[in-house]
Design an enzyme around this catalytic site. Structure first.
Site: not given
Length: 240
Positions: A96, A102, A173, A194
């Site tokens: 990211q 996100c 998130h 993630d």
């Protein structure tokens, strides 16, 4: 971070279902209508039994706190020093680099790493194909330079119940959990994806993705937290 987007809304206190926003994004990106995201209303066995099967991915929205950041740092350092089980090399993981992206990252990770069907030649189908053979950083650059995803994200973010915020800072998130084959042939693994982490994270053997993800969420994220800002959604057969 390359730029800043409007956060996707997934509000557990809202009087409408959170999957509305996620499915708005997914349909525009190319997910077929027979598959979609739905709310998981609780992590105990009886409530998990209500979730349409088969579950293809689990998406978690959680509050970032000093405690969660300390756990993240410790775990990343442990993985860097001690390693983890070998992961499926075909996993699509993207670093990211866009602030507040996100939500889009979680949705891409969930859909790209499941057998969810995409419309041929759709934006997401093309994007996933372009990601093959690229590094996580190259995939991030591809996401940054694909204006259509920024547009889809903005449209979905603006479709929520609450007004678009003027302050784009957020302490919430998204992460997601998928089942992936084990290169060693020992059976599928639960893998957490993630974009803020250093890579995909092995979370152990996968016997039932929803039940396994629920346990990980309880143990690794909720714990003794008093926050009500957790929200869990599953990707599976559409019931809308």
């Amino acid at each position: 971070m390359a730029s800043r987007w409007i956060p996707l809304e997934s509000n557990p206190d809202a009087n409408y279902s959170s999957w509305v926003v996620l499915n708005s994004w997914s349909i525009k990106a190319g997910l077929v209508p027979s598959v979609g995201f739905g709310d998981v209303y609780g992590l105990d066995e009886s409530l998990l039994a209500m979730v349409p099967q088969p579950v293809k991915a689990v998406v978690l929205l959680f509050p970032i706190s000093p405690e969660s950041e300390a756990r993240r740092k410790t775990e990343d350092e442990t993985i860097a020093s001690k390693g983890q089980p070998e992961l499926d090399p075909t996993i699509v993981w993207i670093k990211q680099t866009i602030s507040n992206a996100c939500g889009t990252m979680g949705l891409i990770h969930a859909i790209a790493n499941s057998d969810a069907t995409l419309e041929p030649l759709s934006p997401l189908a093309k994007f996933i194909e372009q990601c093959i053979g690229k590094t996580p950083e190259e995939r991030a650059k591809l996401l940054e330079t694909t204006p259509l995803f920024a547009d889809i994200h903005a449209q979905a973010a603006s479709s929520g119940q609450t007004a678009v915020p003027t302050n784009l800072d957020t302490n919430l998130h998204f992460t997601c959990f998928v089942a992936a084959p084990s290169p060693s042939g020992e059976g599928p693994r639960v893998v957490e994806l993630d974009g803020r982490r250093n890579g995909p994270i092995d979370r152990g053997a996968c016997t039932d993705l929803l039940a396994d993800a629920a346990k990980i969420i309880r143990d690794q994220y909720i714990g003794d937290s008093q926050s009500m800002q957790f929200n869990v959604m599953s990707l599976g057969p559409s019931f809308a």
